[in-house]
Design an enzyme around this catalytic site. Structure first.
Site, mmCIF file in Angstrom:
data_model
loop_
_atom_site.group_PDB
_atom_site.id
_atom_site.type_symbol
_atom_site.label_atom_id
_atom_site.label_comp_id
_atom_site.label_asym_id
_atom_site.label_seq_id
_atom_site.Cartn_x
_atom_site.Cartn_y
_atom_site.Cartn_z
ATOM 1 N N GLU A 50 1.397 -4.955 -13.285
ATOM 2 C CA GLU A 50 1.335 -3.809 -14.224
ATOM 3 C C GLU A 50 2.608 -3.753 -15.065
ATOM 4 O O GLU A 50 3.720 -3.680 -14.536
ATOM 5 C CB GLU A 50 1.128 -2.501 -13.444
ATOM 6 C CG GLU A 50 0.756 -1.358 -14.356
ATOM 7 C CD GLU A 50 0.432 -0.083 -13.596
ATOM 8 O OE1 GLU A 50 -0.142 -0.134 -12.487
ATOM 9 O OE2 GLU A 50 0.762 0.996 -14.135
ATOM 10 N N LYS A 86 -0.521 6.961 -6.112
ATOM 11 C CA LYS A 86 -0.760 5.615 -6.670
ATOM 12 C C LYS A 86 0.491 5.139 -7.378
ATOM 13 O O LYS A 86 0.890 3.973 -7.253
ATOM 14 C CB LYS A 86 -1.960 5.664 -7.626
ATOM 15 C CG LYS A 86 -2.415 4.309 -8.140
ATOM 16 C CD LYS A 86 -1.661 3.815 -9.346
ATOM 17 C CE LYS A 86 -2.186 2.465 -9.817
ATOM 18 N NZ LYS A 86 -1.375 1.890 -10.908
ATOM 19 N N ASP A 98 2.374 -7.158 4.574
ATOM 20 C CA ASP A 98 0.941 -6.935 4.396
ATOM 21 C C ASP A 98 0.728 -5.611 3.661
ATOM 22 O O ASP A 98 0.767 -4.534 4.270
ATOM 23 C CB ASP A 98 0.312 -6.924 5.806
ATOM 24 C CG ASP A 98 -1.178 -6.685 5.790
ATOM 25 O OD1 ASP A 98 -1.716 -6.260 4.758
ATOM 26 O OD2 ASP A 98 -1.805 -6.921 6.830
ATOM 27 N N HIS A 158 4.588 3.448 -21.359
ATOM 28 C CA HIS A 158 3.576 2.538 -20.820
ATOM 29 C C HIS A 158 3.090 1.584 -21.910
ATOM 30 O O HIS A 158 3.031 0.375 -21.709
ATOM 31 C CB HIS A 158 2.415 3.367 -20.273
ATOM 32 C CG HIS A 158 1.431 2.568 -19.501
ATOM 33 N ND1 HIS A 158 1.696 2.107 -18.235
ATOM 34 C CD2 HIS A 158 0.201 2.119 -19.813
ATOM 35 C CE1 HIS A 158 0.664 1.418 -17.803
ATOM 36 N NE2 HIS A 158 -0.260 1.413 -18.749
#
Ligand code: MEV
Length: 433
Positions: free
Chosen positions: A85, A275, A291, A388
């Site tokens: 991202e 998130k 992991d 962004h």
């Protein structure tokens, strides 16, 4: 539709690729070239990657970025992040720099206990099972000693084994609920081997000493580790909350706190808020060979521990001090697993100064907190799209196959213009006409 295939895993890598090309691709030559383009020219290195999983046909790249200037407990780190991202590493770096000038991050590990369970059914009386369990418990430790002896030498091992009556939730259902200290290892293989040994011993002894039927259902570690907990925090006087985007520090602090409070009570917002935290956490977890699916599952379960999914970060304003913190469970390892195998994981761990698992927990928690700070700061000031889309600009330019020269001109243009997909398209068309 292609025919099903049996024995796929037994084919050579080239045979696998040829079968896939024949079954699914129109332009076989381009697909073959693409797959091979991502092979490493160093055959030994490629073989290492091929052998990580089954049926490998190529490598799947993610960028490895670095966010420098993270001051954590007075040590300065450059944090490796593997993520696709566009804005994540930039946001982390910005937050690191912001807090570097305000005392940095403080982090503390509260506990490092891991959990594993043997799930079983029993059709007799609870009392009989309890008496049997107490009698057999020393044998559970004794018969797993070949598995635990090295871990014990280093100061870890099995902490306790308890019998849990779960019959209120499910008929005849019980557990051996075991806790472990696995030191610098994530410990999944160690824990699962111990659990399978417990199950064997328990079943064998039950057949000899219990009248009623006892059946093992499964033995597996739990990725929910609320006692493997780390906290990270930042704090500063409100008057020091100054930057280009912050016009009024007091109003900023209040609005920031309001945004965190919303995520504490509103699940839809909490999921997106968390998130953003996981953007930072997963990227470091992945770069350090841990992991991330286990971490994701455990962290989200923790976020819902009070019965409603809620924010993992919290904020307070007390006596003119702004404080922002995170508390999360993180079962991480810095030895074992991929850590000594994947060359880039070794690089990432060396970059971090070969941290212990506890130190890595602190670094990862800080990465999550920093990411959340950057996101909520943008959301409550300029809005998220400005930063962004600036970071996403390069992706759009690449989509339109912009040349180096076009990129330079358009990056300059969008320093003072709002980036949207259609604005970039217009600007490219303009330039090219
Ligand atoms: C985007 O990847 C993450 C954010 O949506 C997080 C947030 O809303 O807090 C920006």
């Amino acid at each position: 539709m292609p025919n099903a295939i049996s024995g796929f895993s037994k084919l050579s890598k080239s045979e696998k690729i040829e079968w896939l090309l024949g079954a699914y691709f129109k332009d076989k030559d381009s697909a073959r070239t693409l797959i091979k383009q991502y092979w490493n020219s160093d055959e030994k290195l490629q073989k290492l990657h091929d052998e990580f999983i089954e049926n490998t046909i190529s490598n799947y790249y993610l960028p490895l970025g670095v966010a420098p200037n993270f001051l954590i407990n007075k040590t300065l780190y450059s944090i490796p992040m593997a993520i696709e991202e566009s804005s994540v590493v930039a946001a982390a770096s910005k937050a690191a720099k912001f807090w570097l000038d305000r005392g940095g991050f403080k982090a503390e590990v509260f506990s490092t206990e891991k959990i594993g369970q043997v799930h079983f059914t029993y059709h007799g009386k609870l009392k009989d099972l309890q008496v049997f369990f107490e009698a057999v418990k020393p044998l559970l430790f004794k018969e797993s000693s070949s598995i635990t002896k090295n871990m014990e030498k280093r100061g870890g091992g099995i902490l306790d084994i308890e019998l849990k009556d779960k019959t209120n939730s499910l008929e005849n259902y019980y557990q051996l609920h075991a806790t472990f200290e696995t030191l610098d290892a994530m410990g999944a293989n160690f824990i699962n081997s111990c659990l399978e040994q417990f199950a064997n011993t328990f079943k064998r002894e039950a057949e000899q000493h219990l009248d009623k039927k006892l059946d093992i259902v499964m033995s597996i570690l739990s990725n929910y580790v609320p006692q493997c907990l780390v906290r990270a925090e930042v704090a500063c006087p409100i008057t020091e909350l100054t930057s280009k985007d912050i016009k009024n520090p007091q109003l900023f602090a209040e609005k920031f706190k309001q945004a965190v409070n919303i995520a504490e009570v509103e699940p839809h917002r909490a999921v997106t808020h968390n998130k953003g935290i996981m953007n930072g956490i997963d990227a470091v977890v992945l770069a350090t060979g841990n992991d991330f699916r286990a971490i994701e599952a455990g962290v989200h379960a923790y976020a819902a521990r009070n019965g409603q999914y809620a924010s993992l970060t919290h904020c307070s304003i007390e006596n003119d001090t702004f404080k922002f913190w995170i508390e999360i469970p993180l079962a991480l390892g810095t030895v074992g697993g991929l850590t000594s195998l994947h060359p880039l994981v070794k690089f990432a761990l060396e970059l971090l100064g070969k941290p212990s698992a506890k130190e890595l927990m602190q670094i990862v928690a800080v990465a999550g907190l920093a990411q959340n700070f950057a996101a909520v700061k943008s959301l409550t000031t300029t809005g998220i799209q400005e930063g962004h889309m600036k970071m996403h600009l390069m992706n759009i330019l690449n989509q339109f196959e912009a040349t180096h020269q076009e990129k330079e001109q358009l990056i300059k243009h969008f320093k003072t213009n709002v980036v949207t997909h259609s604005a970039v398209l217009d600007a490219i068309e303009n330039l090219r006409s």
